[in-house]
Every structure is written in C-alpha cells, then in structure tokens.
Design a protein around this motif. Structure first.
Motif, mmCIF file in Angstrom:
data_model
loop_
_atom_site.group_PDB
_atom_site.id
_atom_site.type_symbol
_atom_site.label_atom_id
_atom_site.label_comp_id
_atom_site.label_asym_id
_atom_site.label_seq_id
_atom_site.Cartn_x
_atom_site.Cartn_y
_atom_site.Cartn_z
ATOM 1 N N TYR A 175 0.843 -1.195 0.000
ATOM 2 C CA TYR A 175 0.000 0.000 0.000
ATOM 3 C C TYR A 175 0.881 1.249 0.000
ATOM 4 O O TYR A 175 1.670 1.458 0.914
ATOM 5 C CB TYR A 175 -0.921 0.016 1.218
ATOM 6 C CG TYR A 175 -2.001 -1.031 1.173
ATOM 7 C CD1 TYR A 175 -3.137 -0.854 0.390
ATOM 8 C CD2 TYR A 175 -1.890 -2.207 1.915
ATOM 9 C CE1 TYR A 175 -4.133 -1.817 0.337
ATOM 10 C CE2 TYR A 175 -2.879 -3.179 1.870
ATOM 11 C CZ TYR A 175 -3.998 -2.973 1.075
ATOM 12 O OH TYR A 175 -4.981 -3.933 1.026
ATOM 13 N N SER A 176 0.722 2.067 -1.027
ATOM 14 C CA SER A 176 1.474 3.317 -1.103
ATOM 15 C C SER A 176 0.873 4.197 -2.184
ATOM 16 O O SER A 176 0.373 3.700 -3.194
ATOM 17 C CB SER A 176 2.952 3.044 -1.433
ATOM 18 O OG SER A 176 3.663 4.273 -1.571
ATOM 19 N N ASP A 177 0.908 5.504 -1.950
ATOM 20 C CA ASP A 177 0.577 6.452 -3.013
ATOM 21 C C ASP A 177 1.781 7.341 -3.320
ATOM 22 O O ASP A 177 1.642 8.405 -3.918
ATOM 23 C CB ASP A 177 -0.653 7.288 -2.660
ATOM 24 C CG ASP A 177 -0.496 8.091 -1.375
ATOM 25 O OD1 ASP A 177 0.605 8.075 -0.798
ATOM 26 O OD2 ASP A 177 -1.470 8.731 -0.944
ATOM 27 N N ASP A 178 2.963 6.898 -2.914
ATOM 28 C CA ASP A 178 4.195 7.622 -3.172
ATOM 29 C C ASP A 178 4.685 7.307 -4.586
ATOM 30 O O ASP A 178 4.907 6.150 -4.943
ATOM 31 C CB ASP A 178 5.263 7.223 -2.146
ATOM 32 C CG ASP A 178 6.548 8.001 -2.331
ATOM 33 O OD1 ASP A 178 7.361 7.608 -3.193
ATOM 34 O OD2 ASP A 178 6.751 8.994 -1.629
ATOM 35 N N GLU A 194 7.900 5.217 -4.981
ATOM 36 C CA GLU A 194 7.736 3.804 -4.640
ATOM 37 C C GLU A 194 6.982 3.058 -5.741
ATOM 38 O O GLU A 194 7.321 1.914 -6.074
ATOM 39 C CB GLU A 194 7.008 3.673 -3.308
ATOM 40 C CG GLU A 194 7.837 4.152 -2.115
ATOM 41 C CD GLU A 194 7.113 3.980 -0.797
ATOM 42 O OE1 GLU A 194 5.909 3.635 -0.817
ATOM 43 O OE2 GLU A 194 7.744 4.188 0.246
ATOM 44 N N GLY A 200 6.583 10.008 5.263
ATOM 45 C CA GLY A 200 7.224 9.768 3.981
ATOM 46 C C GLY A 200 8.152 10.867 3.521
ATOM 47 O O GLY A 200 8.636 10.850 2.385
ATOM 48 N N CYS A 248 0.265 -1.875 -7.164
ATOM 49 C CA CYS A 248 0.398 -0.894 -6.093
ATOM 50 C C CYS A 248 -0.101 0.444 -6.604
ATOM 51 O O CYS A 248 -0.259 0.657 -7.807
ATOM 52 C CB CYS A 248 1.850 -0.793 -5.611
ATOM 53 S SG CYS A 248 3.015 -0.228 -6.875
ATOM 54 N N GLY A 287 3.554 11.109 -3.489
ATOM 55 C CA GLY A 287 2.218 10.746 -3.205
ATOM 56 C C GLY A 287 1.337 11.506 -4.076
ATOM 57 O O GLY A 287 1.157 11.268 -5.245
ATOM 58 N N ARG A 313 10.429 14.065 -3.493
ATOM 59 C CA ARG A 313 9.881 13.900 -2.149
ATOM 60 C C ARG A 313 10.179 15.138 -1.301
ATOM 61 O O ARG A 313 11.254 15.735 -1.395
ATOM 62 C CB ARG A 313 10.512 12.657 -1.520
ATOM 63 C CG ARG A 313 10.030 12.310 -0.152
ATOM 64 C CD ARG A 313 10.556 10.937 0.231
ATOM 65 N NE ARG A 313 9.910 9.902 -0.560
ATOM 66 C CZ ARG A 313 10.363 8.653 -0.669
ATOM 67 N NH1 ARG A 313 11.475 8.301 -0.068
ATOM 68 N NH2 ARG A 313 9.703 7.771 -1.394
#
Length: 317
Positions: free
Chosen positions: A16-19, A22, A196, A66, A315, A173
């Motif tokens: 699980y990620s919205d970055d 990633e 993050g 993802c 994200g 980021r």
C-alpha cells in the motif's frame, strides 16, 4: 475447464502506497526482473474524486499491483483491466462512476473518473524518471495515447491535457531540514519520516548547503536560541524553500523580526517565516508539536500546489 486453457491471474496488492517514487520503483524493478507492466493514470475527474488528477498505479502481469487512483474501491477492478491490456499488448481507457458503463462499480464520492492504462514497452523512460526524482529534479512525463508512448520533458509544467497528450508533473519527495537539539526536534523528525518525508537533521552551528535548499524543501528551526536561528534563517530566506518555520512565542518572534530587520531583511522576507511554528497554538508536549509542525508543512505544500494548479510528486506529490 480444459487443462490447456490459461486462467487470468488474480489482482493482488503488492504493498500500500501512493508515493510516486515507490510506485515507479515497483514498475522499474518488475521490468528489470523480466515482467510486463502497465502504468495507470487518473486522467479525468467528473464531479468529486478521492485522488487528484495524475494519481497512478502500476500493475504487473502476475497480478501484483500498487498505487491508488481512487479511495481504494476500484483499484482491484482496474488492475484486472490492466491485466487484459498487458495480455493484449494494447493501451486502453476505462471510465468509472458517473458516465461509466460499469454500473456495478460506484464511487463513494458520487463523481466519475477516467483511467488511462498504458502497457509499458520500454523501461528506459521510467528508469530515467526515477533517476531524476532521486536527484531531486522536477520533471514531466508525457503520455501520448495516439502512439501509446511515454517521453520525458524538463521544466515545471503542470498535470493536465495538452495537444492530445497527458502531462504528469513529478516533484521530488518533500525534504524537511530540522535544526535544534531537543526532544521536540527528534519527535518532529520521527513524525516527518513516518509521513514519507526525507529528513535532514543539522548538527549544532551547521547550516544547509545551497543545493539542499530547493523548492521542495521545508525548514523547521527548533532552537530556543535566537542567535542560533539567525545564520539558518539567512540561508533559508535566500533560498526557494517552500516553508520556513521557527519555534517560539509571538514575543520571541518579535525579537526575531527586529534582528532580521537589523540584518537588512525586509517585511516580505520576514513574512515567509511561520512563527510560532505549526498549525495550532501552544502545543504543550513534543508529540502534539510534531503533529502540528508536520501538518503545517503538508498544508503549505498543498496550498502552493493549488496556486500553481499542479499535483504530483510525492504521493499526491
């Protein structure tokens, strides 16, 4: 079913990620391992939506995926659509919610979204994109549906449609530079890292270098000493950092203001300093202060993005 028939893989969440970094890392790593991949982009919003334009997913041929393009209610169905696109080797577009033929897939927000599914045929563009983001460059990815291709473009840009292509702006980021030796500083560092963000803790009497103070950097001064703040403020105020905050009461900030005026800074410069730092007044413990500071940084980033009309990078970043 005949033993010669091939069953489609079942979509499964890899993590699980919205970055963005990633998600792109998952895509490039999968390509390096010999897997076929599809990238999904939220390219249209009709009414309300849980994610901003440009939100993305990556789907691998074995069903692992993802990322998010909605609140989590449609991702599995979209991964299944991406698996069909990978199998056929052809890009496709899917409309969900309002104006969609899929009546059994309703969005909680009541709006509608359109998702572009791109079958990645070459990983070179994505690898270059990852390298740029790791080097803290802003960069745009152009998706051209007519040729089913991707290319990179430098410059600011914005996430939008342009001449039949979808432009997705990526920003590095968020980096948070923290100065101070206290429990408050350490707690802010932990909360920021959990959100993050990249965190840089400065040693006492140290100032950041010019290349560390880019437009995706926030500076939080957690010292209780005005003399320690001034060299750091001088660096931050001559940089494009999107956030500068300083610990202390309104009375402390009044003294800070007088010191900055004496050093030749104008009112517009001083107005860049958020003091007292944070989104709510008089946080009495380190945890509350850390939440207040990190939320203030997130709000500043969101506000700046809204004024520019872009989304992206981290994200929604």
């Amino acid at each position: 079913m005949s033993r010669f028939e091939k069953t489609a893989p079942e979509p499964r969440v890899a993590f699980y990620s919205d970055d963005s970094l990633e998600i792109l890392g998952f895509a490039t790593d999968s390509l390096d391992r010999g897997h076929r991949i599809a990238l999904l982009f939220l390219v249209e919003i009709r009414g309300g939506a849980a994610r901003p334009l440009g939100a993305q997913m990556a789907v691998r041929e074995d069903g692992l995926y993802c990322g998010f393009v909605s609140g989590g209610c449609t991702e599995s169905a979209l991964a299944a659509e991406a698996l069909l696109a990978i199998e056929q080797g052809v890009d496709r577009t899917v409309r969900l919610g309002e104006g969609s033929p899929f009546f059994d897939i309703a969005l909680p927000c009541g709006g509608g979204i359109t998702i572009a599914i791109h079958v990645v045929r070459s990983g070179s563009v994505l690898r270059h994109l990852v390298c740029k983001l790791q080097g803290r460059d802003r960069i745009c990815l152009r998706y051209i549906p007519s040729s089913e291709t991707l290319c990179l473009e430098s410059g600011e840009g914005r996430t939008s449609w342009e001449d039949g292509s979808f432009i997705r702006l990526y920003r590095p980021r968020i980096r948070v530079i923290l100065a101070g030796r206290s429990i408050e500083t350490q707690t802010v560092a932990r909360v920021a890292a959990s959100a993050g963000y990249a965190v840089l803790l400065l040693d006492r009497d140290k100032v950041p270098s010019r290349d560390q103070l880019d437009q995706d950097t926030a500076v939080a001064l957690m010292n209780h000493d005005l003399e320690l703040d001034l060299p750091l403020l001088s660096c931050a105020l001559t940089s494009p950092a999107f956030y500068i905050g300083a610990l202390g009461s309104s009375r402390t900030h009044a003294r800070r203001r007088e010191a900055l005026l004496a050093h030749g800074y104008g009112e517009a410069d001083i107005a860049r300093v958020k003091a007292p730092i944070g989104i709510f007044d008089k946080a009495r413990d380190s945890s509350a202060l850390a939440l207040s500071v990190v939320a203030d940084i997130a709000h500043a980033r969101q506000s700046a993005s809204g004024r520019r009309g872009d989304v992206g990078a981290q994200g929604l970043g």
